[in-house]
Design a protein around this motif. Structure first.
Motif, PDB file in Angstrom:
ATOM      1  N   UNK A   1      29.310 -21.870 -47.274  1.00  0.00           N
ATOM      2  CA  UNK A   1      29.733 -20.982 -47.479  1.00  0.00           C
ATOM      3  C   UNK A   1      29.664 -19.865 -48.768  1.00  0.00           C
ATOM      4  N   UNK A   2      29.797 -18.742 -47.835  1.00  0.00           N
ATOM      5  CA  UNK A   2      29.927 -17.506 -48.390  1.00  0.00           C
ATOM      6  C   UNK A   2      28.196 -17.111 -49.040  1.00  0.00           C
ATOM      7  N   UNK A   3      27.507 -16.822 -47.857  1.00  0.00           N
ATOM      8  CA  UNK A   3      25.585 -16.541 -47.023  1.00  0.00           C
ATOM      9  C   UNK A   3      25.395 -15.735 -48.570  1.00  0.00           C
ATOM     10  N   UNK A   4      26.763 -14.154 -48.206  1.00  0.00           N
ATOM     11  CA  UNK A   4      25.574 -12.859 -49.068  1.00  0.00           C
ATOM     12  C   UNK A   4      24.422 -12.502 -48.360  1.00  0.00           C
ATOM     13  N   UNK A   5      23.677 -11.835 -49.527  1.00  0.00           N
ATOM     14  CA  UNK A   5      22.054 -11.449 -49.048  1.00  0.00           C
ATOM     15  C   UNK A   5      21.922 -12.369 -48.311  1.00  0.00           C
ATOM     16  N   UNK A   6      21.396 -14.201 -49.006  1.00  0.00           N
ATOM     17  CA  UNK A   6      20.831 -14.710 -48.453  1.00  0.00           C
ATOM     18  C   UNK A   6      19.747 -15.114 -49.514  1.00  0.00           C
ATOM     19  N   UNK A   7      20.185 -15.097 -50.705  1.00  0.00           N
ATOM     20  CA  UNK A   7      19.462 -15.951 -51.946  1.00  0.00           C
ATOM     21  C   UNK A   7      18.962 -17.531 -51.630  1.00  0.00           C
ATOM     22  N   UNK A   8      19.754 -17.818 -51.531  1.00  0.00           N
ATOM     23  CA  UNK A   8      19.354 -19.294 -51.281  1.00  0.00           C
ATOM     24  C   UNK A   8      19.748 -20.363 -50.021  1.00  0.00           C
ATOM     25  N   UNK A   9      20.137 -19.429 -48.805  1.00  0.00           N
ATOM     26  CA  UNK A   9      20.187 -19.863 -47.367  1.00  0.00           C
ATOM     27  C   UNK A   9      18.422 -19.337 -47.043  1.00  0.00           C
ATOM     28  N   UNK A  10      17.842 -18.187 -47.399  1.00  0.00           N
ATOM     29  CA  UNK A  10      16.238 -18.443 -46.600  1.00  0.00           C
ATOM     30  C   UNK A  10      15.396 -19.430 -47.252  1.00  0.00           C
ATOM     31  N   UNK A  11      15.568 -19.182 -48.592  1.00  0.00           N
ATOM     32  CA  UNK A  11      14.150 -19.880 -48.889  1.00  0.00           C
ATOM     33  C   UNK A  11      14.963 -21.395 -49.061  1.00  0.00           C
ATOM     34  N   UNK A  12      16.068 -22.408 -48.393  1.00  0.00           N
ATOM     35  CA  UNK A  12      16.225 -23.177 -48.623  1.00  0.00           C
ATOM     36  C   UNK A  12      15.642 -23.469 -46.481  1.00  0.00           C
ATOM     37  N   UNK A  13      16.015 -22.426 -45.850  1.00  0.00           N
ATOM     38  CA  UNK A  13      15.840 -22.457 -44.446  1.00  0.00           C
ATOM     39  C   UNK A  13      14.021 -22.269 -44.836  1.00  0.00           C
ATOM     40  N   UNK A  14      13.478 -21.576 -44.904  1.00  0.00           N
ATOM     41  CA  UNK A  14      11.971 -21.908 -45.381  1.00  0.00           C
ATOM     42  C   UNK A  14      11.250 -23.734 -45.235  1.00  0.00           C
ATOM     43  N   UNK A  15      12.051 -24.246 -46.032  1.00  0.00           N
ATOM     44  CA  UNK A  15      11.635 -25.237 -46.575  1.00  0.00           C
ATOM     45  C   UNK A  15      12.327 -26.298 -44.757  1.00  0.00           C
ATOM     46  N   UNK A  16      12.099 -25.648 -44.099  1.00  0.00           N
ATOM     47  CA  UNK A  16      12.629 -26.274 -42.422  1.00  0.00           C
ATOM     48  C   UNK A  16      14.118 -27.516 -42.465  1.00  0.00           C
ATOM     49  N   UNK A  17      15.145 -26.873 -43.451  1.00  0.00           N
ATOM     50  CA  UNK A  17      16.571 -27.254 -43.372  1.00  0.00           C
ATOM     51  C   UNK A  17      17.084 -25.945 -42.207  1.00  0.00           C
ATOM     52  N   UNK A  18      17.826 -26.585 -41.246  1.00  0.00           N
ATOM     53  CA  UNK A  18      18.174 -25.912 -40.239  1.00  0.00           C
ATOM     54  C   UNK A  18      19.873 -25.593 -41.328  1.00  0.00           C
ATOM     55  N   UNK A  19      19.696 -24.252 -41.142  1.00  0.00           N
ATOM     56  CA  UNK A  19      21.238 -23.145 -42.331  1.00  0.00           C
ATOM     57  C   UNK A  19      21.668 -22.566 -41.386  1.00  0.00           C
ATOM     58  N   UNK A  20      23.376 -22.625 -41.488  1.00  0.00           N
ATOM     59  CA  UNK A  20      24.415 -21.669 -40.828  1.00  0.00           C
ATOM     60  C   UNK A  20      24.822 -21.741 -41.770  1.00  0.00           C
ATOM     61  N   UNK A  21      25.906 -20.341 -41.594  1.00  0.00           N
ATOM     62  CA  UNK A  21      26.391 -20.018 -43.066  1.00  0.00           C
ATOM     63  C   UNK A  21      27.792 -19.269 -42.639  1.00  0.00           C
ATOM     64  N   UNK A  22      28.964 -19.002 -42.843  1.00  0.00           N
ATOM     65  CA  UNK A  22      30.396 -18.465 -42.610  1.00  0.00           C
ATOM     66  C   UNK A  22      30.373 -17.201 -43.905  1.00  0.00           C
ATOM     67  N   UNK A  23      30.680 -15.637 -43.497  1.00  0.00           N
ATOM     68  CA  UNK A  23      30.488 -15.152 -44.393  1.00  0.00           C
ATOM     69  C   UNK A  23      31.094 -14.210 -43.721  1.00  0.00           C
ATOM     70  N   UNK A  24      32.734 -13.465 -44.733  1.00  0.00           N
ATOM     71  CA  UNK A  24      33.643 -12.150 -44.525  1.00  0.00           C
ATOM     72  C   UNK A  24      32.860 -10.637 -44.448  1.00  0.00           C
TER      73      UNK A  24
END
Length: 246
Positions: free
Chosen positions: A48-71
């Protein structure tokens, strides 16, 4: 006209990564991703609040499917331009109420993002929304500062946190309403510029009550992502609430 990106339009997005560089090092990011990967347990993650992907991108690189919601379309565009930016699903909307298909093993909010919701009702709605997205046994994770009211002498409502010859930044608190704002004043080419961002600070016990309203229960509370104990002197906390499996 109101900016559709809220307070995180292009002017903020253009310098956001630079201004948060200290939080983007492997030393800062890896412990966060370690915890979220473990909680995902092979399932999906929702930020929730992915921003510029500081956490989502490295988490996805670990193989975790990531979705996000951001305004903010401007912030998301910065994430999309990075390597792997197209691997994170994005739904544009208010993360307090916007629904996406399916359920998730972990839903998370980092870096004080819960305080971007400036009313208690919106924060309660966010907990309900997170709970609705969680599969049974899943977890909702929040990283947020403890309100820093100890630094306020009697009769004072402003706490400076950056002072230099060309830039001043301070937090303004309204203890009656829990409203606060971060104000930045900067001198650029001899002219002063001022920006202000509204927040609502929130106490750990208040978050626990919001969790109970949403049907969640506290599993962990740490001082940081390495699991250090949360104490009366902690300046922030990482809290994990779980959705009962039954």
């Amino acid at each position: 006209m109101e900016d559709p990106d809220g307070y995180f339009g292009e002017a903020v997005a253009a310098t956001y990564d630079e201004s948060t560089a200290d939080r983007s090092t492997p030393e800062a990011v890896d412990p966060v991703v370690d915890v979220l990967e473990r909680l995902a347990g092979g399932g999906r993650a929702l930020e929730l609040g992915v921003g510029t992907g500081r956490i989502a991108l490295p988490l996805a690189r670990r193989g975790v499917p990531v979705h996000s919601i951001d305004l903010s379309r401007a912030m998301v565009a910065r994430m999309r331009a990075k390597p792997g930016g197209d691997t994170v699903g994005v739904t544009i909307g208010d993360f307090a109420t916007t629904r996406v298909p399916g359920t998730f093993s972990v839903v998370y909010l980092v870096f004080n993002t819960i305080t971007n919701l400036t009313t208690q009702d919106a924060q309660v709605d966010c907990f309900r929304n997170a709970a609705d997205h969680l599969e049974p046994g899943g977890c909702f994770v929040i990283e947020v500062s403890v309100p820093d009211l100890r630094r306020l002498p009697e009769g004072q409502s402003v706490v400076p946190f950056h002072v230099s010859p060309t830039r001043w930044a301070f937090d303004h608190y309204d203890v009656a309403t829990q409203a606060m704002s971060s104000v930045y004043v900067e001198v650029v080419d001899g002219r002063g510029e001022c920006r202000s961002f509204p927040f609502r600070y929130v106490w750990p016990a208040e978050l626990d009550l919001m969790a109970r309203i949403a049907g969640l229960r506290l599993r962990h509370r740490w001082e940081d992502w390495t699991g250090r104990p949360f104490t009366s002197d902690s300046r922030q906390h990482v809290s994990v609430w779980e959705k009962p499996a039954d």
